[in-house]
Design a protein around this motif. Sequence first.
Motif, PDB file in Angstrom:
ATOM      1  N   PRO A  67       0.376  -1.042   0.077  1.00 10.70           N
ATOM      2  CA  PRO A  67      -0.021   0.007   0.210  1.00 10.70           C
ATOM      3  C   PRO A  67       0.691   1.486  -0.376  1.00 10.70           C
ATOM      4  O   PRO A  67       0.338   1.859  -0.067  1.00 10.70           O
ATOM      5  CB  PRO A  67      -1.145   0.167   1.185  1.00 10.70           C
ATOM      6  CG  PRO A  67      -0.035  -1.317   2.232  1.00 10.70           C
ATOM      7  CD  PRO A  67       0.715  -2.026   0.887  1.00 10.70           C
ATOM      8  N   GLY A  68       1.820   1.223  -0.001  1.00 13.27           N
ATOM      9  CA  GLY A  68       2.412   2.673   0.036  1.00 13.27           C
ATOM     10  C   GLY A  68       2.621   2.843   1.641  1.00 13.27           C
ATOM     11  O   GLY A  68       2.915   4.116   1.458  1.00 13.27           O
ATOM     12  N   LEU A  69       3.073   2.578   2.202  1.00 14.30           N
ATOM     13  CA  LEU A  69       3.794   2.995   4.063  1.00 14.30           C
ATOM     14  C   LEU A  69       4.548   2.705   3.984  1.00 14.30           C
ATOM     15  O   LEU A  69       5.260   2.008   4.849  1.00 14.30           O
ATOM     16  CB  LEU A  69       2.196   2.490   4.807  1.00 14.30           C
ATOM     17  CG  LEU A  69       1.647   2.427   6.170  1.00 14.30           C
ATOM     18  CD1 LEU A  69       1.171   4.179   5.613  1.00 14.30           C
ATOM     19  CD2 LEU A  69       0.719   1.690   6.643  1.00 14.30           C
ATOM     20  N   ALA A 117      15.450   5.672  -2.299  1.00 17.80           N
ATOM     21  CA  ALA A 117      15.810   6.825  -2.666  1.00 17.80           C
ATOM     22  C   ALA A 117      14.552   7.636  -3.592  1.00 17.80           C
ATOM     23  O   ALA A 117      14.652   8.693  -3.152  1.00 17.80           O
ATOM     24  CB  ALA A 117      16.710   7.036  -3.828  1.00 17.80           C
ATOM     25  N   ALA A 118      13.551   6.832  -4.793  1.00 14.50           N
ATOM     26  CA  ALA A 118      12.601   7.859  -5.107  1.00 14.50           C
ATOM     27  C   ALA A 118      11.225   7.248  -4.419  1.00 14.50           C
ATOM     28  O   ALA A 118      11.157   9.111  -4.847  1.00 14.50           O
ATOM     29  CB  ALA A 118      12.424   6.940  -5.951  1.00 14.50           C
ATOM     30  N   GLY A 119      11.005   6.846  -3.910  1.00 12.89           N
ATOM     31  CA  GLY A 119       9.692   7.222  -2.829  1.00 12.89           C
ATOM     32  C   GLY A 119       8.721   6.059  -3.276  1.00 12.89           C
ATOM     33  O   GLY A 119       9.012   5.607  -4.541  1.00 12.89           O
ATOM     34  N   GLY A 120       8.037   6.093  -2.861  1.00 12.01           N
ATOM     35  CA  GLY A 120       6.196   5.512  -3.401  1.00 12.01           C
ATOM     36  C   GLY A 120       5.876   5.335  -4.583  1.00 12.01           C
ATOM     37  O   GLY A 120       5.031   4.927  -4.987  1.00 12.01           O
ATOM     38  N   GLY A 121       5.968   5.790  -4.811  1.00 19.66           N
ATOM     39  CA  GLY A 121       5.333   6.760  -6.685  1.00 19.66           C
ATOM     40  C   GLY A 121       3.633   7.171  -6.595  1.00 19.66           C
ATOM     41  O   GLY A 121       3.930   8.005  -4.900  1.00 19.66           O
ATOM     42  N   ALA A 122       3.521   7.955  -7.293  1.00 21.35           N
ATOM     43  CA  ALA A 122       2.058   8.462  -7.377  1.00 21.35           C
ATOM     44  C   ALA A 122       1.048   7.795  -6.374  1.00 21.35           C
ATOM     45  O   ALA A 122       0.226   8.480  -5.384  1.00 21.35           O
ATOM     46  CB  ALA A 122       1.489   8.352  -8.687  1.00 21.35           C
ATOM     47  N   TRP A 123       1.067   6.677  -6.474  1.00 22.03           N
ATOM     48  CA  TRP A 123      -0.422   5.678  -5.338  1.00 22.03           C
ATOM     49  C   TRP A 123       0.597   5.019  -4.801  1.00 22.03           C
ATOM     50  O   TRP A 123       0.687   3.773  -4.438  1.00 22.03           O
ATOM     51  CB  TRP A 123      -1.030   4.641  -6.466  1.00 22.03           C
ATOM     52  CG  TRP A 123      -1.259   5.747  -8.276  1.00 22.03           C
ATOM     53  CD1 TRP A 123      -2.204   6.033  -8.374  1.00 22.03           C
ATOM     54  CD2 TRP A 123      -1.220   4.309  -9.251  1.00 22.03           C
ATOM     55  NE1 TRP A 123      -1.993   6.519  -9.535  1.00 22.03           N
ATOM     56  CE2 TRP A 123      -1.719   5.125  -9.959  1.00 22.03           C
ATOM     57  CE3 TRP A 123      -0.464   3.926  -9.822  1.00 22.03           C
ATOM     58  CZ2 TRP A 123      -1.722   5.053 -11.049  1.00 22.03           C
ATOM     59  CZ3 TRP A 123      -0.717   3.091 -11.258  1.00 22.03           C
ATOM     60  CH2 TRP A 123      -1.010   3.689 -12.252  1.00 22.03           C
ATOM     61  N   SER A 124       0.597   6.321  -3.430  1.00 20.30           N
ATOM     62  CA  SER A 124       1.308   5.352  -2.275  1.00 20.30           C
ATOM     63  C   SER A 124       0.554   5.516  -1.093  1.00 20.30           C
ATOM     64  O   SER A 124      -0.144   6.811  -1.044  1.00 20.30           O
ATOM     65  CB  SER A 124       2.797   4.969  -1.834  1.00 20.30           C
ATOM     66  OG  SER A 124       2.608   6.812  -1.802  1.00 20.30           O
ATOM     67  N   ASP A 126       1.905   6.651   1.596  1.00 20.98           N
ATOM     68  CA  ASP A 126       2.408   8.115   2.057  1.00 20.98           C
ATOM     69  C   ASP A 126       2.472   9.517   1.714  1.00 20.98           C
ATOM     70  O   ASP A 126       2.357  10.124   2.114  1.00 20.98           O
ATOM     71  CB  ASP A 126       4.154   7.444   1.861  1.00 20.98           C
ATOM     72  CG  ASP A 126       4.428   6.715   2.443  1.00 20.98           C
ATOM     73  OD1 ASP A 126       4.157   6.223   3.267  1.00 20.98           O
ATOM     74  OD2 ASP A 126       6.195   6.241   2.738  1.00 20.98           O
ATOM     75  N   ARG A 127       2.655   8.980   0.010  1.00 17.67           N
ATOM     76  CA  ARG A 127       1.542  10.039  -0.833  1.00 17.67           C
ATOM     77  C   ARG A 127       0.312  10.651  -0.355  1.00 17.67           C
ATOM     78  O   ARG A 127       0.623  12.038   0.231  1.00 17.67           O
ATOM     79  CB  ARG A 127       1.624   9.963  -2.060  1.00 17.67           C
ATOM     80  CG  ARG A 127       1.847  11.052  -2.705  1.00 17.67           C
ATOM     81  CD  ARG A 127       1.688  10.779  -4.154  1.00 17.67           C
ATOM     82  NE  ARG A 127       1.256  11.584  -5.289  1.00 17.67           N
ATOM     83  CZ  ARG A 127       2.317  12.701  -6.172  1.00 17.67           C
ATOM     84  NH1 ARG A 127       3.310  12.207  -6.532  1.00 17.67           N
ATOM     85  NH2 ARG A 127       1.238  13.771  -6.716  1.00 17.67           N
TER      86      ARG A 127
END
Length: 135
Positions: A67-69, A117-124, A126-127
Amino acid sequence: MNTTQLETVWAPRLLSILRIVAALIFMAHGTQKLLGFPVSPNPGPAAFSLPWIAGVLEILGGALLVPGLFVRPVAFVLSGLMAAAYWIAHAPRSVYPVLNGGDAAILYCFVFLFIAAAGGGAWSLDRFLRNGRAA
């Protein structure tokens, strides 16, 4: 579609897809070690052994990455786990990753390092939690 669209719209979305797919496949390694699914000829590792700890990190880390947490710290820890797995379990068998079975560990190490380094992307999550919306 032009290059600007690829960089600004599609790259963050594809980063999310990479994160999700890598995490799901990674979790399967942990479920095989600890839960016996999919079925493996190898017995499960002893509790609190290095393979057992790796299995726990594979399941929990993958479950957080899907889920990008907490993407950056989790991906960084999993990258280190895969580097350690390579040098401890695979490298002593042979200098060649294809022969020592460590090619997946190397690939996971660098995919997770990139995600850290790049992060979770558009669908996370976190975002979403940071911005109040997903892209």
